[in-house]
Design an enzyme around this catalytic site. Structure first.
Site, mmCIF file in Angstrom:
data_model
loop_
_atom_site.group_PDB
_atom_site.id
_atom_site.type_symbol
_atom_site.label_atom_id
_atom_site.label_comp_id
_atom_site.label_asym_id
_atom_site.label_seq_id
_atom_site.Cartn_x
_atom_site.Cartn_y
_atom_site.Cartn_z
ATOM 1 N N GLU A 1 -10.751 18.001 18.754
ATOM 2 C CA GLU A 1 -10.180 17.480 19.992
ATOM 3 C C GLU A 1 -8.938 18.277 20.376
ATOM 4 O O GLU A 1 -8.318 18.943 19.536
ATOM 5 C CB GLU A 1 -9.813 16.006 19.832
ATOM 6 C CG GLU A 1 -11.014 15.078 19.758
ATOM 7 C CD GLU A 1 -10.603 13.620 19.706
ATOM 8 O OE1 GLU A 1 -9.384 13.344 19.627
ATOM 9 O OE2 GLU A 1 -11.498 12.751 19.731
ATOM 10 N N GLY B 1 -24.167 42.295 32.688
ATOM 11 C CA GLY B 1 -24.228 43.675 33.161
ATOM 12 C C GLY B 1 -25.569 44.019 33.787
ATOM 13 O O GLY B 1 -25.930 45.198 33.873
ATOM 14 N N LYS C 1 -33.245 42.854 46.669
ATOM 15 C CA LYS C 1 -33.954 42.589 45.425
ATOM 16 C C LYS C 1 -35.036 41.527 45.626
ATOM 17 O O LYS C 1 -34.971 40.717 46.556
ATOM 18 C CB LYS C 1 -32.975 42.121 44.336
ATOM 19 C CG LYS C 1 -31.906 43.127 43.989
ATOM 20 C CD LYS C 1 -30.958 42.552 42.953
ATOM 21 C CE LYS C 1 -29.833 43.530 42.618
ATOM 22 N NZ LYS C 1 -28.889 42.959 41.636
ATOM 23 N N ASP D 1 -10.410 17.589 14.185
ATOM 24 C CA ASP D 1 -11.760 17.179 14.569
ATOM 25 C C ASP D 1 -12.229 17.881 15.842
ATOM 26 O O ASP D 1 -13.209 17.467 16.455
ATOM 27 C CB ASP D 1 -11.836 15.667 14.745
ATOM 28 C CG ASP D 1 -10.927 15.163 15.858
ATOM 29 O OD1 ASP D 1 -10.175 15.986 16.432
ATOM 30 O OD2 ASP D 1 -10.984 13.962 16.174
ATOM 31 N N ASP E 1 -26.794 43.173 46.157
ATOM 32 C CA ASP E 1 -27.813 42.301 46.733
ATOM 33 C C ASP E 1 -27.299 41.813 48.079
ATOM 34 O O ASP E 1 -26.144 42.023 48.449
ATOM 35 C CB ASP E 1 -28.152 41.132 45.805
ATOM 36 C CG ASP E 1 -26.922 40.349 45.364
ATOM 37 O OD1 ASP E 1 -26.140 39.934 46.248
ATOM 38 O OD2 ASP E 1 -26.729 40.169 44.149
ATOM 39 N N GLN F 1 -23.509 27.154 39.444
ATOM 40 C CA GLN F 1 -24.354 25.950 39.463
ATOM 41 C C GLN F 1 -23.889 25.057 40.613
ATOM 42 O O GLN F 1 -23.451 23.930 40.421
ATOM 43 C CB GLN F 1 -24.260 25.207 38.124
ATOM 44 C CG GLN F 1 -24.748 26.024 36.926
ATOM 45 C CD GLN F 1 -24.698 25.232 35.639
ATOM 46 O OE1 GLN F 1 -24.983 24.047 35.602
ATOM 47 N NE2 GLN F 1 -24.317 25.901 34.549
#
Length: 444
Positions: free
Chosen positions: A156, A342, A310, A154, A287, A214
């Protein structure tokens, strides 16, 4: 424990060199139709290949001599050579036998268990990058410890520790690469299993830390996912975390347990140290955010530093507005922490407009390498992309311009230092590779 096996090989499309990447196996020393055919692989990222093999094997009653049939529909870049090998070991779990066979298939020396000193250290690996884990174990004078990780029908994941870890110092290597969520859950289950098995301490070695990009709310009403990962690992029982070149250094503040933030620039810069073109080169930060890291490369190699600035347009596209530093007649060595799509390659032609030579070298720690990136590597002015093995790159993604150097010596040094209670700060020195006696990447 007796096991018979046949090697699974893969290659870069269009005639690349065949590489051992897993194996099909059956327990027992003779062909037995009743024995279940199983396979062990390093193809998690290529989920469609894994699903195809699973479908081909499910309910078919295949034997080891039928292993080729399991690859039906996988294409011409996978094969199972005819030769069958045998393995024989005493008093060990099947996962221990799989560890030993895998090390042999990958060409990594496996130590005689009877000659490995019994210490308080145990080194385990999830499924995300087992070749790296085997290299670290070998440098530590250990074999990987036994753990069974099974994907259930399933979808898992089930984790079973197959040897005692009570009061042992456990280190587990698991970069959370694609499929990210599956490898992250696997790491969480491993940490939980070690805690429930009364491990003395648990160190999670996550060379590629998941959700690292994040680490803040950019627009509001969104998750700070890196914090969620950090909090969950701590809650499950991780006593220490090690990662390499995380995208945002602020992530370290999400933890209350000790964190060792290792850097790959000594290993990557050492790759370039004796190259003939170095006298005409400059180090380029793509950057401003990577300028600090690029400065370390520049200092290690004794080269000038160039920074690209940038601007993000209203359309969402990114445009280079300034190049700070002189690139006229110079060969750029562009550094970064991650290469995924990339996109950095799209900005490099701006350097040519400023007089840079059309011979570019990339030094990037984590080779995520989405299909778009592989296409962009065909640019004629790109000479090479040098990456580390924090992310396992399967043969079908090993572009001819790709060069891989290993962080295994660095990780092994860190593990030994943590276990022995000594400082690991020499790893941050520019000449760490040579000063600490690491094998040079060109000798791998």
């Amino acid at each position: 424990m007796k096991v018979r096996y046949r090697i699974l090989q893969s290659r870069w499309p269009d005639g690349g060199e065949w590489q051992n990447w897993g194996f099909f196996y059956q327990r027992g020393d003779v062909e037995d139709r009743e024995a279940r055919l199983a396979y062990h692989h390093n193809l998690d990222e290529l989920h469609w290949v894994v699903r195809t093999i699973d479908d081909n094997m499910r309910g078919k009653g295949l034997g080891l001599h039928d292993a080729k049939l399991a690859l039906a529909g996988c294409g011409d870049d996978y094969r199972v050579p005819l030769k069958t090998y045998s393995y024989s070991g005493q008093h060990e779990a099947l996962s221990g036998a799989v560890n030993a066979i895998e090390a042999k298939v990958l060409g990594i020396p496996q130590l005689d268990p009877r000659k490995v000193p019994d210490s308080g250290m145990r080194l385990f690996a999830g499924r995300a990058n087992r070749p790296l884990a085997h290299r670290v174990a070998h440098l530590l004078g250990l074999n990987l410890s036994a753990v069974s990780i099974t994907r259930l029908p399933d979808s898992e994941v089930h984790v079973q520790i197959d040897e005692a870890v009570r009061r042992k110092d456990v280190f587990v290597i698991q970069p959370c690469t694609a499929p990210v969520n599956e490898h992250l859950v696997e790491l969480m289950l491993l940490v939980d299993a070690f805690r429930r098995a009364s491990a003395g301490s648990i160190t999670a070695i996550v060379p590629y830390f998941p959700y690292a990009r994040q680490e803040r709310m950019a627009r509001g009403r969104e998750a700070i996912s890196a914090r969620v990962v950090a909090s969950t690992l701590e809650a499950l029982g991780a006593d220490r975390v090690i990662y390499v070149d995380i995208h945002s250094e602020a992530t370290q503040g999400f933890f209350t347990v000790p964190v060792d933030r290792l850097q790959a620039f000594p290993i990557l810069s050492d790759y370039f140290r004796d190259k003939p073109f170095l006298k005409n080169a400059v180090v380029v930060a793509p950057d401003v955010g990577r300028a600090r890291l690029a400065g370390k490369y520049a200092e290690a190699l004794g080269l000038p530093l160039v920074v690209m600035q940038k601007r993000r347009e209203a359309s969402g596209s990114v445009r280079t507005t300034h190049v700070v530093g002189d690139v006229r007649g110079k060969i750029p060595i562009v550094i970064d922490d991650i290469v995924a799509s990339g996109s950095v390659l799209q900005e490099i032609p701006e350097l040519f407009k400023r007089g840079a030579r059309d011979e570019v070298h990339l030094a990037i720690t984590h080779a995520v390498l989405l299909p778009m990136a592989l296409e962009r590597l065909d640019a004629p002015w790109l000479k090479e992309l040098v990456v580390t093995d924090t992310v396992l790159v399967p043969p079908v993604k090993q572009h001819p311009k790709l060069k891989v150097v290993s962080v295994a010596p660095m990780l092994a040094y860190a593990v030994r230092g943590i276990y022995d209670g000594i400082s690991i700060s020499p790893l941050w020195e520019h000449d760490a590779v040579r000063k600490l006696g690491f094998r040079k990447p060109s000798e791998d």
